[in-house]
Design a protein around this motif. Structure first.
Motif, PDB file in Angstrom:
ATOM      1  N   GLU A  69      -8.077   4.997  -0.295  1.00 51.56           N
ATOM      2  CA  GLU A  69      -7.968   3.791   0.970  1.00 51.56           C
ATOM      3  C   GLU A  69      -9.272   3.379   1.445  1.00 51.56           C
ATOM      4  OE1 GLU A  69      -3.276   5.062   2.585  1.00 51.56           O
ATOM      5  OE2 GLU A  69      -5.205   6.054   3.553  1.00 51.56           O
ATOM      6  N   ARG A  70     -10.312   3.972   1.440  1.00 52.24           N
ATOM      7  CA  ARG A  70     -11.631   3.620   2.222  1.00 52.24           C
ATOM      8  C   ARG A  70     -12.225   2.560   1.347  1.00 52.24           C
ATOM      9  NH1 ARG A  70     -11.792   8.841   4.246  1.00 52.24           N
ATOM     10  NH2 ARG A  70     -12.961   9.696   2.449  1.00 52.24           N
ATOM     11  N   VAL A 119      -6.008  10.306  -1.626  1.00 59.03           N
ATOM     12  CA  VAL A 119      -5.355   9.167  -1.321  1.00 59.03           C
ATOM     13  C   VAL A 119      -6.395   8.465   0.011  1.00 59.03           C
ATOM     14  CG1 VAL A 119      -3.566   8.014  -0.039  1.00 59.03           C
ATOM     15  CG2 VAL A 119      -3.180   9.621  -1.845  1.00 59.03           C
ATOM     16  N   ARG A 120      -6.987   9.343   0.957  1.00 61.71           N
ATOM     17  CA  ARG A 120      -7.630   8.921   2.100  1.00 61.71           C
ATOM     18  C   ARG A 120      -8.916   8.313   1.505  1.00 61.71           C
ATOM     19  NH1 ARG A 120      -5.316  13.414   4.461  1.00 61.71           N
ATOM     20  NH2 ARG A 120      -7.387  14.705   3.907  1.00 61.71           N
ATOM     21  N   PRO A 128       0.839  -1.199   0.120  1.00 57.02           N
ATOM     22  CA  PRO A 128      -0.094   0.075   0.016  1.00 57.02           C
ATOM     23  C   PRO A 128       0.835   1.260   0.144  1.00 57.02           C
ATOM     24  CG  PRO A 128      -0.175  -1.041   2.167  1.00 57.02           C
ATOM     25  CD  PRO A 128       0.608  -2.063   1.250  1.00 57.02           C
ATOM     26  N   TRP A 177      -9.963   2.086  -5.522  1.00 60.60           N
ATOM     27  CA  TRP A 177      -8.396   2.340  -5.550  1.00 60.60           C
ATOM     28  C   TRP A 177      -7.913   1.454  -6.742  1.00 60.60           C
ATOM     29  CZ3 TRP A 177      -4.781   1.575  -0.538  1.00 60.60           C
ATOM     30  CH2 TRP A 177      -3.356   2.080  -0.955  1.00 60.60           C
ATOM     31  N   PRO A 206     -10.814  -0.120  -1.581  1.00 61.79           N
ATOM     32  CA  PRO A 206     -10.102  -0.797  -2.382  1.00 61.79           C
ATOM     33  C   PRO A 206     -10.289  -1.033  -3.803  1.00 61.79           C
ATOM     34  CG  PRO A 206     -10.121  -1.608  -0.233  1.00 61.79           C
ATOM     35  CD  PRO A 206     -11.070  -0.815  -0.674  1.00 61.79           C
ATOM     36  N   ARG A 231       0.427   4.393  -2.719  1.00 55.07           N
ATOM     37  CA  ARG A 231       0.057   5.827  -2.258  1.00 55.07           C
ATOM     38  C   ARG A 231       1.262   6.765  -2.687  1.00 55.07           C
ATOM     39  NH1 ARG A 231       0.210   3.239   2.926  1.00 55.07           N
ATOM     40  NH2 ARG A 231      -1.993   2.724   3.655  1.00 55.07           N
TER      41      ARG A 231
END
Length: 274
Positions: free
Chosen positions: A122-123, A118-119, A93, A128, A125, A97
């Motif tokens: 991350e919540r 990014v935050r 990860p 992401w 995937p 990032r």
């Protein structure tokens, strides 16, 4: 408070279908026409029709299979890269990032604003992975049904494009007259097709005119090369020895030797253009 105005953007969502039609129709109207133009120098409408139809059916099937395999390959490549990217998101990860920050820096987005992105990723995937596929690898998820659609579209476009120049040979016994009518029809179709092709994709008349002239030039070059080849490769030129063995044209039965050689090299020239 200023009134809000709705803004409707006009974008084509049929880019892949248009691409398949363009590739199939462009090949269909040039390759079979070049072959039939070369065969017409023999003076036999029956031979032109048989040879043209054989190339037309085999070419349409070949184009369809090629489009299907290409679409399947794109799909498999995307799924493979998606699995790899998902493993990296789960196992590395920190590295992922850092890649997000690098990607957003290209768009001149500061570190603070990038941190919020990014935050948020991350919540989720899945989002992401989707973000990395789109912005890092520049890959768009293919439609699972595109393989069959692409095959059918390209194959049908090839068949229709190749059938149009052959119509005069079905209707006329005089091969020379049929050839000139076929040339006239093909010229018109090439101009219209080239104009519409560029206008649909670029949407300017200047681009349409350029596309029309470009398509006409390519089609004319293909047909002229195929038609001139039988005259250049006359039988006396063909009976050259290669590594001690004479080149024979007896593989085509039912025709005099001269015509066998003309047919053989007319077909070869057309397929070399393809």
């Amino acid at each position: 408070m200023a009134p809000e105005h709705s803004h409707a953007e006009s974008h084509s969502s049929n880019g892949e279908v248009i691409r398949d039609i363009i590739i199939g129709f462009a090949d269909g109207i040039t390759v079979p026409f070049a072959l039939t133009a070369g065969l017409s120098s023999l003076g036999s409408a029956h031979l032109v029709i048989i040879g043209g139809l054989a190339e037309l059916f085999s070419g349409a099937i070949s184009m369809g299979i090629g489009a299907y395999l290409a679409a399947v390959t794109d799909r498999d490549h995307y799924l493979s890269e998606e699995r790899r990217e998902r493993e990296e998101v789960m196992n590395q990860p920190e590295a992922e990032r850092a890649e997000i920050y690098e990607i957003l820096e290209e768009y001149e987005i500061g570190h603070e604003a990038s941190s919020a992105v990014v935050r948020a990723l991350e919540r989720n995937p899945d989002k992401w992975v989707k973000f990395m596929m789109a912005f890092e690898l520049k890959l768009e998820k293919p439609n699972t049904s595109r393989a069959w659609i692409s095959a059918a579209t390209m194959g049908a476009s090839y068949f229709i494009g190749g059938l149009i120049p052959m119509i005069p040979y079905f209707a006329m016994q005089n091969v020379t007259h049929a050839l000139f009518i076929s040339i006239g029809i093909t010229v018109v179709i090439l101009l219209v097709f080239g104009f519409v092709k560029n206008w649909v994709t670029i949407r300017t008349k200047k681009a349409g005119v350029y596309g029309a002239l470009q398509t006409l030039f390519v089609g004319t070059l293909a047909a002229a090369t195929s038609y001139a080849t039988p005259y250049y490769f006359r039988p006396q030129r063909l009976r050259r020895h290669r590594r001690g063995k004479a080149l024979s044209c007896h593989i085509i039965p039912g025709l005099p030797d001269d015509r066998r050689c003309v047919v053989l090299y007319s077909i070869v020239s057309a397929f070399r253009l393809w």
